[in-house]
Structure formats: C-alpha cells, structure tokens
Scaffold this active site. Structure first.
Site, mmCIF file in Angstrom:
data_model
loop_
_atom_site.group_PDB
_atom_site.id
_atom_site.type_symbol
_atom_site.label_atom_id
_atom_site.label_comp_id
_atom_site.label_asym_id
_atom_site.label_seq_id
_atom_site.Cartn_x
_atom_site.Cartn_y
_atom_site.Cartn_z
ATOM 1 N N SER A 87 0.834 -1.193 0.000
ATOM 2 C CA SER A 87 0.000 0.000 0.000
ATOM 3 C C SER A 87 0.876 1.253 0.000
ATOM 4 C CB SER A 87 -0.875 -0.067 1.265
ATOM 5 O OG SER A 87 -1.627 1.093 1.437
ATOM 6 N N SER A 99 -4.842 13.566 -3.077
ATOM 7 C CA SER A 99 -5.672 14.768 -3.007
ATOM 8 C C SER A 99 -5.128 15.868 -2.119
ATOM 9 C CB SER A 99 -7.074 14.406 -2.555
ATOM 10 O OG SER A 99 -7.100 14.206 -1.171
ATOM 11 N N LYS A 159 -17.475 13.593 -6.617
ATOM 12 C CA LYS A 159 -16.584 14.729 -6.821
ATOM 13 C C LYS A 159 -16.847 15.295 -8.228
ATOM 14 C CE LYS A 159 -13.666 12.794 -3.240
ATOM 15 N NZ LYS A 159 -14.254 13.403 -2.048
HETATM 16 N N1 PLP Z 1 -10.478 7.928 -2.000
HETATM 17 C C1 PLP Z 1 -9.862 9.111 -1.887
HETATM 18 C C2 PLP Z 1 -8.473 9.246 -2.393
HETATM 19 C C3 PLP Z 1 -10.527 10.224 -1.324
HETATM 20 O O1 PLP Z 1 -9.904 11.390 -1.211
HETATM 21 C C4 PLP Z 1 -11.859 10.056 -0.877
HETATM 22 C C5 PLP Z 1 -12.638 11.185 -0.299
HETATM 23 O O2 PLP Z 1 -12.273 12.311 -0.317
HETATM 24 C C6 PLP Z 1 -12.449 8.804 -0.998
HETATM 25 C C7 PLP Z 1 -11.744 7.759 -1.561
HETATM 26 C C8 PLP Z 1 -13.855 8.576 -0.542
HETATM 27 O O3 PLP Z 1 -14.743 8.975 -1.540
HETATM 28 P P1 PLP Z 1 -16.244 9.438 -1.172
HETATM 29 O O4 PLP Z 1 -16.162 10.865 -0.776
HETATM 30 O O5 PLP Z 1 -17.022 9.171 -2.395
HETATM 31 O O6 PLP Z 1 -16.666 8.576 -0.007
#
Ligand code: PLP
Length: 405
Positions: free
Chosen positions: A137, A189, A248
């Site tokens: 991971s 992010s 998003k």
């Molecule tokens: N994966 C990443 C990299 C995220 O940043 C996020 C949420 O910000 C998620 C998954 C979760 O997605 P969701 O907001 O649809 O639950």
C-alpha cells in the site's frame, strides 16, 4: 450516561487546544450560481464563494444532471427501497454500472454508497479472497483504503510514497510465494501529485501482482473521456481494478469499482459492505449517468478548469505565495501551523466571504497544515482577483513565508 460525557469533552478540548477542532460551515448551495453559496450565521444569511469544493467541475448543478434526477424522481420516487439483492436494484443502477464499465474499458462495474465504502469493502474482500495474500500500500493512500486493508487482516507493507525502488524491494522479497495486491491512487488529493501508474503496472506485470487504483480525484477530470489519469496516460487497460467516486467531478454521491466480470461478481457476492447496505436512490444513479455521459464527450469543463487553475497559480506566483508544486487541479498552500491555518481560514470567511477549509492532522501530517484551494471552471476573473488580494493581505498580517521569484 453523563459520566461518559466528561471523557468525550476532555478529548474534544484537546482537539480545540491544538487548533484542529472541526467546525462545519452551515451552507446553502445555490443551484445555477456555483461556486456561490449562502452561509447561515446566527440566523443571518451571508454570501460566500467556495474555494474548497470537490464538485470540481460544478456538475452537481449542471442542467443535464438536474433534469435526469428530476425525471427519475418523478418516475421512481425517492429511495431505492432495499439492498441491491432485496428489491433495491433499479434499472438506473444497472445502466450506470454498464456506463462505468464502458468508461474504464472493463468488463463490469459495481456500485457502492460512497467512494469510502467501495475502497473499504473491495480491498477487505479482495485481500481475503486468496490465502496468504499480501497487500502493498502506498504511504499516501486514503483512509478508506487503509481501513479496508486493515479489516482484511491480510499481511500488509506500506511502501514509500511513489517510490518504485521501495515497492520493488517488497515484491522481490515476496517473489512469487504469495498473491500480491498493489493499492495506490492516481491523484493524491492533499498534495495534488500524481501516482506512477505506468511504473507500478510494469512492476505488477513483472511480479504477477494485482493492481488496485483509486481514481477518486481523477475521474471526470483527466483523459479524453474523463475516465481519469490512467486513461490520459494510456494505461487504463493495464490496471486490474479501477475505483472511483460519483461525489466529486461527477457531482452527486456514491462510489464504484470496475474490473473483470469475475472480480466484480466475486465482490458483489461476498462483500458485506455491498450486500448489507441499501442501494443508492435511483435519481442519484440517473444524475451520475448524465454527468458521466456529458463528460465523456465534452472537453469544455476540463479545459476551462485547467485554465482557471493556471490563472490562480499565476496570481499566487505574482505575490510570492508558495504552493506545493504539482500538475493537477489541486493547489495546496502550506501554512504549517494548525492554529494559524484555522485563523486564516476564519478571517477569509468573515472578512472576505471566501471559504477555504483548513486542512489539519490527521488528514495531513502535523506541521504541514494547509489551505487546499480547488478552483472550478465557474470561478470568475474577479473571484480569482479577490482570492489573491485577500491572501496577499493575510500573508502580510501573519508575516508568513513568501516564495522568492
Ligand atoms: N479515495 C480518496 C483518495 C478520497 O480522497 C476520498 C474522499 O475524499 C475517498 C476515496 C472517498 O470517496 P467518497 O467521498 O465518495 O466517499
């Protein structure tokens, strides 16, 4: 019960003392005026411009999305009425799963109630599917992947973020003795940097590992059909599982995976987080499909977003406000102190009507607290000028570090 409350309060007081107690903004988004919103404060309504929304393209208010949702509500009503297995599957879900499979060039797609659930549930189920499975991971992975891997109880190693040497070291050591899943993201992010998708696929092919890619911050935004960064880099077909969100750039809510028909059927049949949760409302599936279909052909939103991001960066460069360099649509401005970060965010909101949520630990490491700016195609030139001018004033007031040109 009261005797427990004092313990909750003590922990909450610690958060407050560290300046990282989270306060919700009581917003009312205004359809047709994105990214403008009203903010409820002590019974009054104040205007704000949102600069931290993950509705990256404003699709949450796109007329096609709204029309599709209205139509589905009129046809089917509000909720789905059950889990997918017990009366909750609606034709809109079936069509959306086919749309997602087509988007990513995979045999099948499977919907979940959020991106968080899709990561958590799929990784915990997949890592359990093979005896002795090992998960590798990336250190930058999202909490939903980390929790899913943890729940699987599979052996796990965290490789240094984007470090192919470290990843290969783990693969060599395991060297064909155990099944391996490599879990990583396309757009990280909080830093806005890109994952090394092609390099990871090279290693996965060399060592026979399964690749699991989170494209949550890439879908809708990159690639000629908005399938994500893997599409833009021409490597989508090399990734085994592509996971994404509908919440998003696609503007609604929900999560999904796409992959081989057997893999999706396996998750559908064995994953607790899929089987035992009610299906998304049909109107949500209809809205998501409309957004995906639109972004498969329209380049306008992606091009305009890139142009807006460049304009904000140029404005920040002109006044020496440093941001973490990256090629994505995310502009993280590091403040490096939780209290200062929150103070700046509060000041921007109260004095300039600019809303940027402070990002603190545990979302990012302590000492790297930041303002995460996400421009939208709908931000105007004057919105950008107001943002840059306000930050300039605040940087002076707080004597914060400036970049040297
Ligand atoms: N994966 C990443 C990299 C995220 O940043 C996020 C949420 O910000 C998620 C998954 C979760 O997605 P969701 O907001 O649809 O639950």
């Amino acid at each position: 019960m009261k005797r427990f409350d004092s313990q909750f309060q003590a922990k909450l007081d610690t958060l407050k003392a560290e300046g990282r107690y989270r306060v919700f903004m009581d917003l009312e988004r205004q359809a047709g005026h994105f990214p403008k919103a009203k903010r409820h404060v002590n019974g009054e309504l104040k205007d704000v411009t949102i600069w931290c929304s993950n509705d990256y393209l404003g699709m949450g208010q796109h007329p096609k999305v709204l029309a599709a949702m209205h139509e589905a509500i009129d046809k089917c009503g509000a909720g789905a009425g059950g889990t997918r297995n017990i009366s909750g599957t609606n034709h809109y879900h079936v069509e959306l799963e086919a749309e997602l499979a087509d988007l990513h060039g995979k045999e099948a797609g499977l919907l979940f109630n959020s991106g968080y659930m899709s990561n958590w549930t799929t990784l915990s189920t997949l890592a359990n599917a093979f005896p002795n499975c090992v998960v590798l991971s990336d250190a930058g992975n999202h909490a939903s992947m980390i929790e899913g891997i943890r729940h699987s109880r599979a052996e796990k190693y965290v490789f240094k973020h984007n470090d192919m040497h470290d990843l290969e070291g783990h693969l060599k050591r395991i060297s064909g003795q155990q099944p391996v899943i490599i879990a990583f993201e396309s757009v990280y992010s909080m830093e806005g940097d890109f994952g090394k998708i092609a390099d990871i696929c090279d290693l996965a092919e060399k060592y026979g590992a399964l690749t699991y890619l989170d494209e949550v911050h890439g879908v809708g935004l990159y690639g000629p059909r908005g399938a994500g960064l893997a599409e833009r880099e021409g490597v989508m077909h090399r990734v085994d599982v592509i996971e994404g969100t509908l919440a998003k750039a696609f503007g609604v809510v929900g999560g999904y995976i796409t992959g081989s028909a057997a893999l999706c059927d396996y998750v559908r049949s064995f994953a607790s987080g899929f089987i035992f949760s009610s299906a998304l409302p049909p109107a949500v599936a209809a809205g998501a499909r409309a957004a995906i279909q639109h972004l498969k052909v329209s380049q306008f939103e992606r091009a305009r977003l890139r142009e807006r991001v460049a304009r904000v960066k140029a404005g920040l460069d002109a006044i020496g406000i440093p941001y973490m360099p990256n090629e994505s649509h995310i502009i993280p401005v590091k403040v490096g102190d939780a209290t200062k970060c929150k103070w700046i965010s509060d000041y921007l909101l109260d004095h300039h009507g600019i809303y940027i949520q402070p990002i603190n630990y545990p979302t990012v490491a302590r000492g790297t607290e930041r303002l995460r700016i996400t421009p939208n195609p709908q931000h105007s030139d004057s919105d950008i000028a107001a943002l840059v001018q306000s930050l300039d004033g605040l940087w002076k007031q707080c004597a914060l570090h400036r970049a040297v040109a």
